[in-house]
Design an enzyme around this catalytic site. Sequence first.
Site, short mmCIF file in Angstrom:
data_model
loop_
_atom_site.label_atom_id
_atom_site.label_comp_id
_atom_site.label_asym_id
_atom_site.label_seq_id
_atom_site.Cartn_x
_atom_site.Cartn_y
_atom_site.Cartn_z
CG ASP A 104 -1.78 -1.17 1.43
OD1 ASP A 104 -2.13 -1.80 0.42
OD2 ASP A 104 -2.13 -1.47 2.59
CD GLU A 154 -8.99 -2.28 -1.14
OE1 GLU A 154 -9.50 -2.29 -0.01
OE2 GLU A 154 -8.27 -3.21 -1.55
O1 FUB Z 1 -3.48 -3.32 3.46
C1 FUB Z 1 -4.81 -3.47 3.86
C2 FUB Z 1 -5.73 -3.11 2.75
O2 FUB Z 1 -5.47 -3.93 1.61
C3 FUB Z 1 -5.56 -1.71 2.21
O3 FUB Z 1 -6.09 -0.72 3.02
C4 FUB Z 1 -6.26 -1.88 0.92
O4 FUB Z 1 -6.10 -0.82 0.02
C5 FUB Z 1 -5.66 -3.19 0.43
O5 FUB Z 1 -4.42 -3.00 -0.19
#
Ligand code: FUB
Length: 324
Positions: A16, A223
């Site tokens: 991330d 996301e």
């Molecule tokens: O790393 C946890 C979660 O997985 C992140 O917040 C999302 O974007 C995904 O990469």
Amino acid sequence: MKKEARYLVPNDYMADPSVHVFNGRLYIYPSHDWESGVPENDNGDHFNMKDYHVFSTDDVMHGEITDHGVVLKVEDIPWAGRQLWDCDVAFKNGKYYMYFPMKDRNDIFRLGVAISDKPEGPFIPEANPMWGSYSIDPAVFCDEDGSHYIYFGGIWGGQLQRYRDNKALESAILPEGNEPALPGRVVKLRDDMMQFAEDPRPVLIIDQEGNPLKANDPHRFFEASWMHKYNGKYYLSYSTGDTHFLCYAIGDNPYGPFTYQGVILTPVVGWTTHHAIVEYKGKWYLFHHDCVPSGGKTWLRSLKVVELEYDAEGKIITIDGGGE
Ligand code: FUB
């Protein structure tokens, strides 16, 4: 197109990435994956991260990557429950502000702020989460007039489906089929960088005909929002989650709407995909992660970088993620 890529932290699991240039040096703010033993589920409980490191370099593809060590950890955050997911950092008036999502003691994701005098931290957390904050994946964008905006939100384990009009629902509702997809959120930050300056607004992604992308569109928002500017246009990029793409859409201002353009990165090895796009020393880079070094373990991801290119019309040339 398959391109030269580099694993940036080969001896640890980082994911991330949020990336910024501060004082001429490139700083990377990743999540720190580890083998916590929590079983994998759709809620993302297996992403049980407990601290953040910061990395920096002045030569992205070939130079030394400095690990500045642990800069913030769960046990130092007064309102902590669990799970430090994707963070980001912004600079204003001599201070660096880290924005991070974490579940509070009721297992609800909130966004927190932590402050440092230096881009490499350590960061000192505030006593409480930001007022009115919810969900995950804060990405901070500084516009040319000095205004800062946070893009945030993520469905499924990111809990965005629990909210409408910035209020918690009695039970989660995720749009389906031909219904408009659930949008991410954007909000301007107050001048002091500590709170939202307004109510968060939906980030509308529309197709070429002006219609919102639908819930069953494989390119809809899931996301991992990121914002960058190129040739005066606002490029919103994001992960499509369960369809495993990084996509982008272009708008004329930080609030959108943003018109869908295409795929930046095809699926990687691993379930999640998440990124940052940054210009450094005249070249553009895509920072992201995959699970090749861990042999495909979704919760053990490795940080990568690859050069990103645009065509003459400003379209991003799709990069091969190497997955299915
Ligand atoms: O790393 C946890 C979660 O997985 C992140 O917040 C999302 O974007 C995904 O990469």
